[in-house]
Scaffold this active site. Structure first.
Site, PDB file in Angstrom:
ATOM      1  N   THR A  17      45.267  58.053  44.341  1.00 55.08           N
ATOM      2  CA  THR A  17      44.082  57.720  43.552  1.00 55.08           C
ATOM      3  C   THR A  17      42.805  57.988  44.344  1.00 55.08           C
ATOM      4  O   THR A  17      42.809  57.904  45.578  1.00 55.08           O
ATOM      5  CB  THR A  17      44.135  56.223  43.163  1.00 55.08           C
ATOM      6  OG1 THR A  17      42.866  55.816  42.684  1.00 55.08           O
ATOM      7  CG2 THR A  17      44.503  55.331  44.340  1.00 55.08           C
ATOM      8  N   ASP A  18      41.715  58.236  43.608  1.00 56.80           N
ATOM      9  CA  ASP A  18      40.419  58.399  44.294  1.00 56.80           C
ATOM     10  C   ASP A  18      39.947  57.095  44.934  1.00 56.80           C
ATOM     11  O   ASP A  18      39.061  57.103  45.782  1.00 56.80           O
ATOM     12  CB  ASP A  18      39.356  58.943  43.320  1.00 56.80           C
ATOM     13  CG  ASP A  18      39.055  58.029  42.139  1.00 56.80           C
ATOM     14  OD1 ASP A  18      39.740  56.995  41.984  1.00 56.80           O
ATOM     15  OD2 ASP A  18      38.127  58.346  41.360  1.00 56.80           O
ATOM     16  N   GLU A  19      40.554  55.955  44.535  1.00 55.17           N
ATOM     17  CA  GLU A  19      40.099  54.669  45.085  1.00 55.17           C
ATOM     18  C   GLU A  19      40.335  54.562  46.586  1.00 55.17           C
ATOM     19  O   GLU A  19      39.734  53.712  47.254  1.00 55.17           O
ATOM     20  CB  GLU A  19      40.784  53.499  44.372  1.00 55.17           C
ATOM     21  CG  GLU A  19      40.382  53.400  42.934  1.00 55.17           C
ATOM     22  CD  GLU A  19      40.510  52.007  42.331  1.00 55.17           C
ATOM     23  OE1 GLU A  19      40.642  51.023  43.070  1.00 55.17           O
ATOM     24  OE2 GLU A  19      40.473  51.929  41.099  1.00 55.17           O
TER      25      GLU A  19
ATOM     26  N   TYR B 174      44.733  46.672  46.342  1.00 57.56           N
ATOM     27  CA  TYR B 174      45.378  47.795  45.647  1.00 57.56           C
ATOM     28  C   TYR B 174      45.098  49.111  46.365  1.00 57.56           C
ATOM     29  O   TYR B 174      46.013  49.847  46.740  1.00 57.56           O
ATOM     30  CB  TYR B 174      44.911  47.880  44.184  1.00 57.56           C
ATOM     31  CG  TYR B 174      45.177  49.233  43.562  1.00 57.56           C
ATOM     32  CD1 TYR B 174      46.475  49.663  43.322  1.00 57.56           C
ATOM     33  CD2 TYR B 174      44.119  50.104  43.239  1.00 57.56           C
ATOM     34  CE1 TYR B 174      46.728  50.921  42.779  1.00 57.56           C
ATOM     35  CE2 TYR B 174      44.365  51.358  42.698  1.00 57.56           C
ATOM     36  CZ  TYR B 174      45.674  51.761  42.467  1.00 57.56           C
ATOM     37  OH  TYR B 174      45.920  53.005  41.945  1.00 57.56           O
TER      38      TYR B 174
ATOM     39  N   LYS C 213      47.499  51.758  48.481  1.00 60.50           N
ATOM     40  CA  LYS C 213      47.657  53.180  48.138  1.00 60.50           C
ATOM     41  C   LYS C 213      47.296  54.049  49.348  1.00 60.50           C
ATOM     42  O   LYS C 213      47.967  55.050  49.622  1.00 60.50           O
ATOM     43  CB  LYS C 213      46.781  53.558  46.940  1.00 60.50           C
ATOM     44  CG  LYS C 213      47.225  52.970  45.606  1.00 60.50           C
ATOM     45  CD  LYS C 213      48.592  53.426  45.115  1.00 60.50           C
ATOM     46  CE  LYS C 213      48.629  54.867  44.664  1.00 60.50           C
ATOM     47  NZ  LYS C 213      49.952  55.193  44.026  1.00 60.50           N
TER      48      LYS C 213
END
Ligand code: NAD
Ligand code: DAU
Length: 339
Positions: free
Chosen positions: A129-131, A154, A158
């Site tokens: 994810t870009d997060e 979260y 990741k």
């Protein structure tokens, strides 16, 4: 014949990916390993069930025994490719408690990597994810070189999983690929995430909770575009590489919420500004030029095109939405598989 093990295939993006495989790669065999957490819904895959080239295995990616059972389900010819979606995915839940995120996302990724390497998997695609890049100011974009700087349990879990995947490539020469995509929307998204939650609440004339000032920006991509990008990277990506995925569709949350209310002809009085999410990332924006340039992928849909499609899908799938909201969807596995 290619056999693809999809982890987390009963979730939002995983189920859309399986639908894409069935349509565009009819010769592929698919094994779907999913724990069926609250986010896993086999009703997303009703049309696929019973097809000869599809097998469902209920199991936890953090359990070596369950993961081995999923590989065994592929039979003697084994698994060629793994596409690893399975994860705890909701930031707000990770703020309530980070441990399930570490177990599923960090431990689970290592378990799947180890078994895949042992079984001689040819390509392992990790859906990230870009997060993991953290938050942007008002300008600039995330590139694949942006340092990892996660904000929530979260995104930290990741980022940890991404590093384990890269370690498998560097240490063992295991052919891994990583994709980092921006916010997805579309059919089968669990209505805890912004767009389906707002649609569901607006339909029932319930308040629409907007965190803080509602001016946080996300870069939205239609789930079908994400799935096509994943398939492109799986088939054409260079081992060891990371590919950002996005479509230059940046919008502040409040604009989206107002757009949904407008489409449904509901009053903006339903908007309720609530306490901000702790550690809330202000802005995400993806530079996806690498996948466009090197692999020739481009999104098909703009937000203006696919948001109305998405709204129409939720309006036409009232039963799906009601069964998710009431929890009835959780009985489906038992009825279908009798365990
Ligand atoms: P989701 O929460 O809808 O689905 C997750 C699926 O994984 C569910 O079916 C769940 O049952 C399964 N799962 C969870 N823990 C498991 C475990 N321990 N073992 C086996 N299965 C387990 O998530 P999603 O939105 O479809 O996201 C899928 C992946 O894509 C995640 O890895 C997420 O980080 C990533 N991602 C999501 C977005 C987005 O906007 N939703 C964007 C970029 C990347
Ligand atoms: O960027 C990719 C990520 O997008 C994925 O990795 C995550 O799995 C996915 O959940 C999503 O994370 P976000 O936190 O951006 O998505 P969410 O839908 O939870 O929230 C989107 C924005 O809307 C965010 O700024 C928080 C805000 N929000 C969300 C909810 C649920 C609200 O204002 N009110 C809400 O009730």
């Amino acid at each position: 014949m290619t056999t693809i093990l999809v982890t987390g295939g009963a979730g939002f993006i995983g189920s859309n990916f399986i639908h894409l495989l069935v349509k565009d790669r009819p010769d592929a065999r698919i094994v779907n390993l999913d724990a069926l957490t609250y986010a896993g819904n086999l009703e997303n895959l009703k049309e696929v069930e019973g097809q000869a080239n599809y097998t469902f295995v209920q199991g936890d990616v953090a359990s070596p025994e369950d993961v081995a059972r999923a590989f065994d389900a592929a039979g003697e010819s084994g698994v060629n490719h793994v596409v690893h979606f399975a994860a705890e995915s909701h930031v707000d839940r990770s703020i309530q408690g980070g441990l399930p995120f570490v177990t599923a996302n960090v431990l689970g990724t290592q378990v799947v990597l180890d078994e895949a390497r042992k079984r001689g998997v040819e390509r392992f695609l990790h859906v990230s994810t870009d997060e993991v890049y953290g938050s942007l100011g008002p300008t600039g974009f995330f590139t694949e070189e942006t340092p990892l700087d996660p904000s929530s349990p979260y995104s930290a879990s990741k980022a940890g999983s991404d590093m384990l995947v890269q370690a498998a490539f560097k240490t063992h020469g295991f052919p891994t690929l990583i994709t980092r995509c921006s916010n997805n929307y579309g059919p089968y998204q669990f209505p805890e995430k912004l767009i389906p939650l707002m649609i569901a609440n607006a339909r029932e004339d319930k308040p629409l909770p907007v965190y803080g000032d509602g001016m946080q920006i996300r870069d939205w991509l239609y789930v079908q575009d994400h799935c096509e990008a994943i398939l492109t990277v799986l088939e054409k990506g260079a081992p060891g590489e990371v590919y950002n995925i996005g479509g230059h569709n940046e919008y502040p949350n409040i604009e989206i919420v107002k757009g949904i209310l407008g489409h449904l002809e509901k009053s903006e009085d339903l908007i309720e500004y609530v306490t901000d999410r702790p550690g809330h990332d202000r802005r995400y924006a993806i530079d996806a030029s690498k996948i466009e340039r090197e692999l020739g992928w481009k999104p098909r849909y703009t937000f203006e095109q696919a948001l109305p499609r998405t709204l129409e899908w939720y309006l036409s799938q009232d039963e799906w939405l009601q069964r998710v909201r009431s929890g009835a969807y959780r009985d489906y596995y038992q009825l279908q598989y009798g365990t």
